[in-house]
Scaffold this active site. Structure first.
Site, PDB file in Angstrom:
ATOM      1  N   HIS A  35       0.831  -1.211   0.000  1.00 34.88           N
ATOM      2  CA  HIS A  35       0.000   0.000   0.000  1.00 34.88           C
ATOM      3  C   HIS A  35       0.863   1.257   0.000  1.00 34.88           C
ATOM      4  CE1 HIS A  35      -3.952   1.840   1.699  1.00 34.88           C
ATOM      5  NE2 HIS A  35      -3.333   2.683   0.903  1.00 34.88           N
ATOM      6  N   ARG A  39       1.883   8.351  -6.823  1.00 31.49           N
ATOM      7  CA  ARG A  39       1.395   9.608  -7.426  1.00 31.49           C
ATOM      8  C   ARG A  39       1.633   9.766  -8.913  1.00 31.49           C
ATOM      9  NH1 ARG A  39      -1.840  10.136  -3.178  1.00 31.49           N
ATOM     10  NH2 ARG A  39      -0.890  11.048  -1.342  1.00 31.49           N
ATOM     11  N   HIS A 212      -5.516  -0.491   5.866  1.00 37.53           N
ATOM     12  CA  HIS A 212      -5.266   0.417   7.004  1.00 37.53           C
ATOM     13  C   HIS A 212      -6.330   0.378   8.095  1.00 37.53           C
ATOM     14  CE1 HIS A 212      -7.838   2.797   4.406  1.00 37.53           C
ATOM     15  NE2 HIS A 212      -6.866   3.299   3.671  1.00 37.53           N
ATOM     16  N   ASP A 285       0.789   2.642   3.792  1.00 35.67           N
ATOM     17  CA  ASP A 285      -0.071   3.691   3.214  1.00 35.67           C
ATOM     18  C   ASP A 285       0.755   4.973   3.013  1.00 35.67           C
ATOM     19  OD1 ASP A 285      -2.165   5.164   2.209  1.00 35.67           O
ATOM     20  OD2 ASP A 285      -3.290   5.248   4.082  1.00 35.67           O
ATOM     21  N   HIS A 289       2.349  14.193   0.128  1.00 39.56           N
ATOM     22  CA  HIS A 289       1.758  15.426  -0.407  1.00 39.56           C
ATOM     23  C   HIS A 289       2.846  16.494  -0.363  1.00 39.56           C
ATOM     24  CE1 HIS A 289      -2.313  13.818  -0.444  1.00 39.56           C
ATOM     25  NE2 HIS A 289      -2.087  13.320   0.755  1.00 39.56           N
TER      26      HIS A 289
HETATM   27  O1  DOR Z   1      -4.548   9.392   4.309  1.00 38.58           O
HETATM   28  C1  DOR Z   1      -4.760   8.927   3.211  1.00 38.58           C
HETATM   29  N1  DOR Z   1      -4.168   9.426   2.097  1.00 38.58           N
HETATM   30  N2  DOR Z   1      -5.602   7.903   3.073  1.00 38.58           N
HETATM   31  C2  DOR Z   1      -5.995   7.452   1.877  1.00 38.58           C
HETATM   32  O2  DOR Z   1      -6.741   6.519   1.831  1.00 38.58           O
HETATM   33  C3  DOR Z   1      -5.550   8.118   0.648  1.00 38.58           C
HETATM   34  C4  DOR Z   1      -4.265   8.751   0.860  1.00 38.58           C
HETATM   35  C5  DOR Z   1      -3.845   9.652  -0.266  1.00 38.58           C
HETATM   36  O3  DOR Z   1      -4.024   9.301  -1.433  1.00 38.58           O
HETATM   37  O4  DOR Z   1      -3.279  10.714   0.023  1.00 38.58           O
END
Ligand code: DOR
Length: 403
Positions: A35, A39, A212, A285, A289
């Site tokens: 997971h 991007r 998660h 996960d 960003h």
């Molecule tokens: O916190 C998260 N960010 N949970 C997700 O399910 C998606 C992910 C994201 O794509 O940033």
């Protein structure tokens, strides 16, 4: 160890060809990540295949399943092929792209699952979105199951989650922030398990993986479903084990993640699940960003924590004594392989030469400036961790070597 044509040739053979120094570290099969958000395509200001897979290799991972919530969504066979082919040229971790379960991850019409499988999709998921239409999820589980493929779900009921930005409880109330209740996850897990049970009752070979998992209640539901013999697996993320909603008192959106950080009681319950086997595996996960996005206030910032480079050191430092090395490695190697139905990784002669050399002793301070990931910030910056990878080998090639 001697490696030839990407496979382990033997352990006590005289060295020939290129010789690598393991610096006395502990050798294990390379870690497997089910997971990660890499991007690409379309959000490469956050991460791209090269930065994300290089970060994974630096974290000791040999194989990464990437999430399809990109721009555009990975719902076309050609995109799966393009990502796989590009990753092969990068000399980092191996990529196994997940494809969307539904077109555009809109939760309405199924994507072309057979063609996506043919193109090399590892699993199907609308992760990041929440499969609100139960009938569509049921169809997807049935069809994917007939193809022998896993459907993995982001289990949150969107109407219960509403605009919650953190766990609902005393902390969200004290801070005056909209909460996301544990029931949003538990209710969705209960629904999905009933759908799965109904398919099994008709003899359908569906396989459900819950991503998660963050609450004690949802884990209890999964545990009961396993006792009933349902074909369900689940993962837990290190951030849900090591952080709680108390961190949100900082109002720092670095701690905003979906599903949200919960309570210490939830974290303790998840850890117990790792010990008793009701949690199948660990997954990060990894959700990078940009710094500017994560510096927005809590209501506006996107969800996600990025830390694929330090997941093993974090787990080893915090829980090495509780879990033990063998169990921790199992949760990050054989266990995720089993979820996917892949051959179990091993260090036997003839196995693919996918391995990691870990320095279990030396303490190092987390310095995000050194990350390969584009997200050069993390909740654990400045912490002292042990268990850093020294070397990651994928198919007999060096994917990472600590300088
Ligand atoms: O916190 C998260 N960010 N949970 C997700 O399910 C998606 C992910 C994201 O794509 O940033």
């Amino acid at each position: 160890m001697t490696v030839e044509h990407g496979r382990i040739k033997g352990w006590n053979l005289p060295p020939e060809g290129r010789v690598l120094d393991g610096q006395g570290g502990t050798v294990a099969p390379a870690l497997i990540e089910l997971h990660a958000h890499l991007r690409e395509p379309g959000q490469t200001e956050k991460e791209d295949l090269h930065s994300g897979l290089a970060a994974a290799a630096a974290g000791g991972y040999g194989t990464v399943v990437s999430m399809p919530n990109t721009s555009p969504v990975v719902d076309e066979p050609a995109t799966v092929r393009a990502l796989t082919e590009k990753a092969l040229t990068l000399g980092t971790a191996r990529l196994r792209p997940a494809a969307a379960l539904t077109r555009g991850q809109r939760g309405e019409a199924l994507a072309e699952l057979a063609a996506l499988k043919g193109a090399g999709a590892a699993m199907f998921t609308d992760d990041g979105r929440t499969n609100e239409d139960a009938r569509v999820l049921r169809l997807g589980l049935e069809y994917a199951g007939s193809l022998g493929m896993v459907v993995s779900v982001h289990a949150e009921d969107a109407s219960l989650r509403a605009d919650g930005v953190m766990n609902e409880g005393p902390v969200s109330e004290a801070l005056g922030l909209p909460g996301n209740p544990a029931a949003a996850e538990a209710a969705r897990v209960a629904r999905d398990l009933e759908i799965l049970a109904g398919l099994h009752a008709q003899g359908r070979p569906a396989r459900l993986h819950i991503q998660h998992l963050s609450t004690a209640r949802a884990l209890d539901l999964v545990r009961a479903a396993k006792a009933r013999g349902l074909s369900v697996t689940c993962e837990v993320c290190p951030h849900h084990l090591t952080l709680t909603d108390e961190a949100l008192r900082s109002f720092d959106a670095i701690y905003k993640v979906a599903p949200p950080l919960r309570t210490q009681a939830d974290a303790d319950h998840l850890l117990a699940g790792l010990l008793d086997g009701s949690v199948d595996c660990l997954a990060t996960d990894h959700a990078p960003h940009t710094r500017a996005e994560k510096e927005r206030d809590l209501l506006d910032a996107p969800s996600g924590i990025a830390y694929i480079e330090l997941a093993f050191p974090l787990m080893w430092t915090r829980f090495g004594e509780t879990l033990g090395l063998d169990r921790l490695l199992h949760l990050m190697t054989a266990a995720p392989a089993r979820v996917m139905g892949w051959p179990e990784p091993s260090l036997d002669v003839g196995a693919p030469a996918d391995l990691v050399v870990l320095d279990l002793e030396t303490a190092r301070t987390v310095n995000p400036a050194e990350f390969r990931s584009k997200a050069k910030f993390t909740p654990w910056a400045g912490e002292t961790l042990r268990g850093w990878p020294l070397l990651t080998v994928v198919d007999g090639q060096v994917a990472y070597q600590r300088e």
